[in-house]
Design a protein around this motif. Sequence first.
Motif, mmCIF file in Angstrom:
data_model
loop_
_atom_site.group_PDB
_atom_site.id
_atom_site.type_symbol
_atom_site.label_atom_id
_atom_site.label_comp_id
_atom_site.label_asym_id
_atom_site.label_seq_id
_atom_site.Cartn_x
_atom_site.Cartn_y
_atom_site.Cartn_z
ATOM 1 N N GLY A 16 0.805 -1.211 0.000
ATOM 2 C CA GLY A 16 0.000 0.000 0.000
ATOM 3 C C GLY A 16 0.841 1.265 0.000
ATOM 4 O O GLY A 16 0.344 2.345 0.319
ATOM 5 N N MET A 17 2.101 1.124 -0.342
ATOM 6 C CA MET A 17 2.997 2.282 -0.419
ATOM 7 C C MET A 17 4.170 1.958 -1.326
ATOM 8 O O MET A 17 4.468 0.803 -1.590
ATOM 9 N N SER A 18 4.837 2.989 -1.795
ATOM 10 C CA SER A 18 5.939 2.815 -2.728
ATOM 11 C C SER A 18 7.207 2.341 -2.018
ATOM 12 O O SER A 18 7.352 2.487 -0.802
ATOM 13 N N LYS A 24 12.215 5.506 3.087
ATOM 14 C CA LYS A 24 12.216 6.758 3.858
ATOM 15 C C LYS A 24 11.741 6.507 5.295
ATOM 16 O O LYS A 24 12.349 6.992 6.250
ATOM 17 N N ALA A 25 10.663 5.746 5.442
ATOM 18 C CA ALA A 25 10.113 5.475 6.771
ATOM 19 C C ALA A 25 11.068 4.624 7.604
ATOM 20 O O ALA A 25 11.271 4.878 8.803
ATOM 21 N N LYS A 94 11.246 -3.813 15.366
ATOM 22 C CA LYS A 94 10.304 -2.771 15.803
ATOM 23 C C LYS A 94 10.083 -1.748 14.698
ATOM 24 O O LYS A 94 8.960 -1.281 14.481
ATOM 25 N N ALA A 95 11.138 -1.384 13.992
ATOM 26 C CA ALA A 95 11.013 -0.413 12.902
ATOM 27 C C ALA A 95 10.108 -0.952 11.802
ATOM 28 O O ALA A 95 9.220 -0.244 11.317
ATOM 29 N N ALA A 101 2.550 -1.015 10.436
ATOM 30 C CA ALA A 101 1.337 -0.588 11.141
ATOM 31 C C ALA A 101 0.822 0.763 10.649
ATOM 32 O O ALA A 101 -0.373 1.027 10.686
ATOM 33 N N HIS A 102 1.726 1.602 10.171
ATOM 34 C CA HIS A 102 1.356 2.951 9.723
ATOM 35 C C HIS A 102 1.420 3.111 8.210
ATOM 36 O O HIS A 102 1.443 4.234 7.698
ATOM 37 N N ARG A 103 1.450 2.011 7.499
ATOM 38 C CA ARG A 103 1.644 2.077 6.043
ATOM 39 C C ARG A 103 0.562 2.897 5.341
ATOM 40 O O ARG A 103 0.836 3.547 4.347
#
Length: 107
Positions: A16-18, A24-25, A94-95, A101-103
């Motif tokens: 759900g993300m590039s 970056k995250a 954890k990362a 979790a925040h995708r």
Amino acid sequence: VYYSRNFLFVDEKKAGMSRESVVKALKAEGVDVVAYSWTLLNTYPLFGESKYWRHMPVLPAEGSMPGCDEANRTAISLPYFTSAQPELVAQYVKAFQKVWAHRGSLA
């Protein structure tokens, strides 16, 4: 040849993300990660120059190796740990969990 990095492949639809957003995250969480791609051997000029060959090699046409092209679009590179580093591995876990979790908001 040596082995120095681990590779993961990001399925952008499932994530759900590039790939760039993932990198970056993860970097923001302290992970040593980069978007990775490599130059395919058949694209090196050496293979197209007749002065180096008795018989010119038959090269695959550009774009005819979809697996390689997909790997170059989706690969991320992570370190290869050569010794036990449980704290660092726990940080990475954890990362990844936090990013996953925040995708939705990271896309």
